[in-house]
Motif scaffolding. Structure first.
Motif, PDB file in Angstrom:
ATOM      1  N   GLU A 231       8.769  -1.341 -42.741  1.00  0.00           N
ATOM      2  CA  GLU A 231       8.014  -1.937 -43.835  1.00  0.00           C
ATOM      3  C   GLU A 231       8.191  -1.120 -45.115  1.00  0.00           C
ATOM      4  O   GLU A 231       8.856  -0.076 -45.125  1.00  0.00           O
ATOM      5  CB  GLU A 231       6.545  -2.066 -43.429  1.00  0.00           C
ATOM      6  CG  GLU A 231       6.369  -2.996 -42.227  1.00  0.00           C
ATOM      7  CD  GLU A 231       4.917  -3.173 -41.804  1.00  0.00           C
ATOM      8  OE1 GLU A 231       4.026  -2.560 -42.443  1.00  0.00           O
ATOM      9  OE2 GLU A 231       4.673  -3.918 -40.834  1.00  0.00           O
ATOM     10  N   HIS A 232       7.582  -1.591 -46.187  1.00  0.00           N
ATOM     11  CA  HIS A 232       7.830  -1.062 -47.524  1.00  0.00           C
ATOM     12  C   HIS A 232       7.602   0.455 -47.629  1.00  0.00           C
ATOM     13  O   HIS A 232       8.468   1.182 -48.137  1.00  0.00           O
ATOM     14  CB  HIS A 232       6.933  -1.802 -48.523  1.00  0.00           C
ATOM     15  CG  HIS A 232       7.019  -1.308 -49.930  1.00  0.00           C
ATOM     16  ND1 HIS A 232       8.189  -1.288 -50.653  1.00  0.00           N
ATOM     17  CD2 HIS A 232       6.057  -0.800 -50.754  1.00  0.00           C
ATOM     18  CE1 HIS A 232       7.951  -0.803 -51.860  1.00  0.00           C
ATOM     19  NE2 HIS A 232       6.682  -0.502 -51.945  1.00  0.00           N
ATOM     20  N   GLN A 332       9.094  -9.655 -50.280  1.00  0.00           N
ATOM     21  CA  GLN A 332       7.843  -9.941 -49.589  1.00  0.00           C
ATOM     22  C   GLN A 332       6.652  -9.808 -50.549  1.00  0.00           C
ATOM     23  O   GLN A 332       6.509  -8.788 -51.224  1.00  0.00           O
ATOM     24  CB  GLN A 332       7.670  -8.963 -48.423  1.00  0.00           C
ATOM     25  CG  GLN A 332       6.384  -9.104 -47.634  1.00  0.00           C
ATOM     26  CD  GLN A 332       6.386 -10.316 -46.720  1.00  0.00           C
ATOM     27  OE1 GLN A 332       7.394 -11.003 -46.589  1.00  0.00           O
ATOM     28  NE2 GLN A 332       5.268 -10.576 -46.072  1.00  0.00           N
ATOM     29  N   VAL A 341       5.003  -8.119 -55.723  1.00  0.00           N
ATOM     30  CA  VAL A 341       5.743  -8.050 -54.467  1.00  0.00           C
ATOM     31  C   VAL A 341       5.862  -6.604 -53.995  1.00  0.00           C
ATOM     32  O   VAL A 341       5.664  -5.652 -54.760  1.00  0.00           O
ATOM     33  CB  VAL A 341       7.160  -8.670 -54.611  1.00  0.00           C
ATOM     34  CG1 VAL A 341       7.069 -10.170 -54.733  1.00  0.00           C
ATOM     35  CG2 VAL A 341       7.907  -8.076 -55.790  1.00  0.00           C
ATOM     36  N   GLU A 360      10.573  -4.684 -49.369  1.00  0.00           N
ATOM     37  CA  GLU A 360      10.436  -5.334 -48.067  1.00  0.00           C
ATOM     38  C   GLU A 360      10.873  -6.778 -48.261  1.00  0.00           C
ATOM     39  O   GLU A 360      10.651  -7.374 -49.320  1.00  0.00           O
ATOM     40  CB  GLU A 360       8.990  -5.259 -47.580  1.00  0.00           C
ATOM     41  CG  GLU A 360       8.799  -5.787 -46.169  1.00  0.00           C
ATOM     42  CD  GLU A 360       7.406  -5.527 -45.607  1.00  0.00           C
ATOM     43  OE1 GLU A 360       6.951  -6.343 -44.786  1.00  0.00           O
ATOM     44  OE2 GLU A 360       6.774  -4.522 -46.012  1.00  0.00           O
ATOM     45  N   ARG A 361      11.506  -7.354 -47.243  1.00  0.00           N
ATOM     46  CA  ARG A 361      12.058  -8.702 -47.362  1.00  0.00           C
ATOM     47  C   ARG A 361      11.120  -9.729 -46.721  1.00  0.00           C
ATOM     48  O   ARG A 361      10.431  -9.433 -45.736  1.00  0.00           O
ATOM     49  CB  ARG A 361      13.425  -8.787 -46.684  1.00  0.00           C
ATOM     50  CG  ARG A 361      14.375  -7.629 -46.909  1.00  0.00           C
ATOM     51  CD  ARG A 361      14.595  -7.240 -48.349  1.00  0.00           C
ATOM     52  NE  ARG A 361      15.760  -6.352 -48.502  1.00  0.00           N
ATOM     53  CZ  ARG A 361      16.109  -5.759 -49.631  1.00  0.00           C
ATOM     54  NH1 ARG A 361      15.360  -5.918 -50.715  1.00  0.00           N
ATOM     55  NH2 ARG A 361      17.195  -4.997 -49.691  1.00  0.00           N
ATOM     56  N   ILE A 362      11.124 -10.934 -47.255  1.00  0.00           N
ATOM     57  CA  ILE A 362      10.371 -12.025 -46.638  1.00  0.00           C
ATOM     58  C   ILE A 362      10.958 -12.329 -45.264  1.00  0.00           C
ATOM     59  O   ILE A 362      12.175 -12.400 -45.095  1.00  0.00           O
ATOM     60  CB  ILE A 362      10.433 -13.287 -47.524  1.00  0.00           C
ATOM     61  CG1 ILE A 362       9.654 -13.062 -48.823  1.00  0.00           C
ATOM     62  CG2 ILE A 362       9.891 -14.510 -46.782  1.00  0.00           C
ATOM     63  CD1 ILE A 362       9.799 -14.195 -49.825  1.00  0.00           C
ATOM     64  N   TYR A 363      10.089 -12.515 -44.273  1.00  0.00           N
ATOM     65  CA  TYR A 363      10.583 -12.904 -42.958  1.00  0.00           C
ATOM     66  C   TYR A 363       9.853 -14.126 -42.398  1.00  0.00           C
ATOM     67  O   TYR A 363      10.048 -14.503 -41.245  1.00  0.00           O
ATOM     68  CB  TYR A 363      10.519 -11.720 -41.970  1.00  0.00           C
ATOM     69  CG  TYR A 363       9.139 -11.147 -41.730  1.00  0.00           C
ATOM     70  CD1 TYR A 363       8.404 -11.514 -40.603  1.00  0.00           C
ATOM     71  CD2 TYR A 363       8.584 -10.230 -42.604  1.00  0.00           C
ATOM     72  CE1 TYR A 363       7.149 -10.984 -40.357  1.00  0.00           C
ATOM     73  CE2 TYR A 363       7.338  -9.679 -42.368  1.00  0.00           C
ATOM     74  CZ  TYR A 363       6.607 -10.064 -41.257  1.00  0.00           C
ATOM     75  OH  TYR A 363       5.363  -9.527 -41.024  1.00  0.00           O
ATOM     76  N   ASP A 364       9.013 -14.754 -43.222  1.00  0.00           N
ATOM     77  CA  ASP A 364       8.357 -16.004 -42.854  1.00  0.00           C
ATOM     78  C   ASP A 364       9.257 -17.175 -43.271  1.00  0.00           C
ATOM     79  O   ASP A 364       9.621 -17.297 -44.440  1.00  0.00           O
ATOM     80  CB  ASP A 364       6.994 -16.108 -43.537  1.00  0.00           C
ATOM     81  CG  ASP A 364       6.284 -17.412 -43.227  1.00  0.00           C
ATOM     82  OD1 ASP A 364       6.511 -18.389 -43.968  1.00  0.00           O
ATOM     83  OD2 ASP A 364       5.537 -17.458 -42.227  1.00  0.00           O
ATOM     84  N   SER A 389      15.182 -15.806 -40.667  1.00  0.00           N
ATOM     85  CA  SER A 389      13.727 -15.881 -40.559  1.00  0.00           C
ATOM     86  C   SER A 389      13.279 -16.965 -39.588  1.00  0.00           C
ATOM     87  O   SER A 389      12.097 -17.070 -39.269  1.00  0.00           O
ATOM     88  CB  SER A 389      13.098 -16.126 -41.938  1.00  0.00           C
ATOM     89  OG  SER A 389      13.670 -17.238 -42.578  1.00  0.00           O
ATOM     90  N   PRO A 395       9.580  -7.871 -39.555  1.00  0.00           N
ATOM     91  CA  PRO A 395       9.488  -7.157 -40.836  1.00  0.00           C
ATOM     92  C   PRO A 395      10.736  -6.300 -41.026  1.00  0.00           C
ATOM     93  O   PRO A 395      11.213  -5.658 -40.087  1.00  0.00           O
ATOM     94  CB  PRO A 395       8.241  -6.284 -40.667  1.00  0.00           C
ATOM     95  CG  PRO A 395       7.453  -6.926 -39.575  1.00  0.00           C
ATOM     96  CD  PRO A 395       8.455  -7.548 -38.651  1.00  0.00           C
ATOM     97  N   SER A 397      13.205  -4.088 -44.305  1.00  0.00           N
ATOM     98  CA  SER A 397      13.278  -3.614 -45.684  1.00  0.00           C
ATOM     99  C   SER A 397      14.669  -3.076 -45.960  1.00  0.00           C
ATOM    100  O   SER A 397      15.418  -2.733 -45.044  1.00  0.00           O
ATOM    101  CB  SER A 397      12.249  -2.502 -45.941  1.00  0.00           C
ATOM    102  OG  SER A 397      10.933  -2.951 -45.690  1.00  0.00           O
TER     103      SER A 397
END
Length: 431
Positions: A231-232, A332, A341, A360-364, A389, A395, A397
């Protein structure tokens, strides 16, 4: 007799050796000639004494022109006056090829002239030192990531889509469809991270951005790690550990080059993780206090703003949590705010600007589809990226470090054009 390179001389003190070299410069004083020699691995002074070598060899030594190629024979001796520590007491000189009217002489030349002759300018002491620093950063990069369990993966340079839209991309024909030179390998690295866990790439990237500042190149090299299940906050720790590692590696292995560049190493010696952090919100407030009334919440920072923030620290500083509207689609969102973000830019000290951008990247899956639509991107072109995704999302990054800006900062040179062996600039494709 052994043929060696200049950097090996410490192991051959008192021995007679031969080196292949070019004449960088020379001077003479009566019956002694001093030859400044280089062979790519370093620079050394060759001392030619007329009484030792005889009339013919001494005459040859005094007549050699700049950048002629030579074989030089002599005894390696300690020279405490030299920063290198050794010199060559010459006993023989053999000219391989005489250089006539070498264009770059030991005088001041204009920048355009030097850039037109970049293929020759690289031979200078300063440029040699910068390239050695660059090489050490590259070596230390591979060392850091391999020590920490990352796998090197090579993303494509020709792509059909872009992480940040296609407005600043070079378009080319790919048989019967459009393709672009990559501005980042990130999306492909995310796919690789879902297969290999922790990955990094190291390759050229291209920006068709009409900018001619001292921080910008059209073609530059990026180091782009991606990390699954990270994560971030943890990504920031990796970033500061990585930067600390490369700075300390340069200090340890390029002391002679830093001295040649006149770099104040005391500033580099301070670089140790953790690095300070300031939020975008606080950065805006700070800039207003400093009189930057031109910047408002929601605006991206320019070079003067980044420099003002960096001057408050003697280490790189993270600026975190930028507004969602000025960052790419894949970042994210903050869990407690819908306007920022989970991202950070790392700003180097001493006015060198941003050297890392990460998030951190979107994963939804549904959120990613929504963001692609909001950015007016072609969903079909990003179908493969949406699969990341859709199938087993986690999660994750990543970040990208610009090599040339980092070399400029660590070596202390003013312009990134000196940190790439053959820089591509706005209106410059030669040599």
């Amino acid at each position: 007799m052994k043929t060696i390179m200049i950097h090996e001389m410490a192991d051959h003190v008192g021995e007679t050796v031969r080196i292949g070299a070019w004449l960088a410069n020379k001077r003479s004083s009566g019956k002694i000639a001093f030859l400044q020699l280089r062979d790519g691995s370093g620079f050394v002074q060759g001392v030619v004494v007329k009484e030792v070598v005889g009339e013919d060899i001494f005459k040859t030594a005094r007549g050699i022109s700049q950048e002629s190629s030579l074989y030089i024979t002599g005894e390696v001796v300690v020279d405490e006056r030299s920063s290198f520590g050794y010199e060559l007491q010459v006993s023989d000189v053999e000219i391989i090829r005489e250089a006539v009217d070498y264009p770059i002489t030991p005088k001041n030349h204009g920048t355009e002239f030097l850039m037109d002759n970049r293929h020759l300018w690289l031979r200078s002491r300063k440029q040699h030192a910068v390239m050695k620093v660059r090489d050490e950063i590259i070596r230390a990069t591979y060392e850091f990531f391999h020590m920490n369990g990352f796998v090197k993966v090579d993303p494509p340079i020709l792509t059909g889509s872009s992480p940040e839209g296609t407005s600043d991309l070079f378009e080319t024909n790919y048989f019967d469809e459009k393709a672009y030179l990559s501005q980042s390998g990130q999306l492909y690295m995310e796919a690789a991270a879902m297969a290999l866990g922790k990955v990094f790439s190291f390759g050229p990237t291209f920006r068709a951005e009409k900018s001619s500042t001292r921080r910008h190149l059209i073609e530059f090299w990026m180091i782009e790690p991606e990390m699954a299940f990270v994560e971030h906050a943890e990504s920031l720790e990796v970033q500061e550990q990585f930067v600390t590692h490369i700075v300390q590696s340069v200090l340890e292995n390029c002391s002679l080059e830093l001295e040649r560049l006149g770099r104040d190493v005391s500033k580099l010696e301070k670089i140790q993780a953790p690095f300070p952090r300031i939020s975008y919100d606080d950065a805006i407030e700070f800039l207003h206090e400093k009189g930057f009334d031109d910047i408002q919440w929601g605006d991206d920072f320019g070079a003067p703003h980044e420099t003002a923030i960096a001057e408050s620290y003697d280490m790189p500083v993270f600026i975190t949590h930028y507004p969602i509207g000025i960052k790419p689609f894949y970042m994210q969102p903050h869990p407690d705010r819908d306007d920022v973000v989970l991202c950070a830019d790392l700003i180097a000290p001493e006015g060198y600007g941003e050297i890392i951008g990460g998030s951190e990247r979107i994963y939804d899956y549904e959120l990613m589809k929504q963001r692609i639509k909001e950015h007016n991107l072609d969903e079909e072109a990003y179908k493969w990226y949406l699969d990341l995704s859709k199938y087993g999302a986690v999660p994750h990054s990543g970040f990208g470090l610009g090599l040339e800006r980092t070399v400029a900062w660590i070596s202390g040179v003013e312009h990134v054009r000196e940190t790439n062996p053959f820089p591509r600039l706005l209106n410059r494709l030669y040599p």
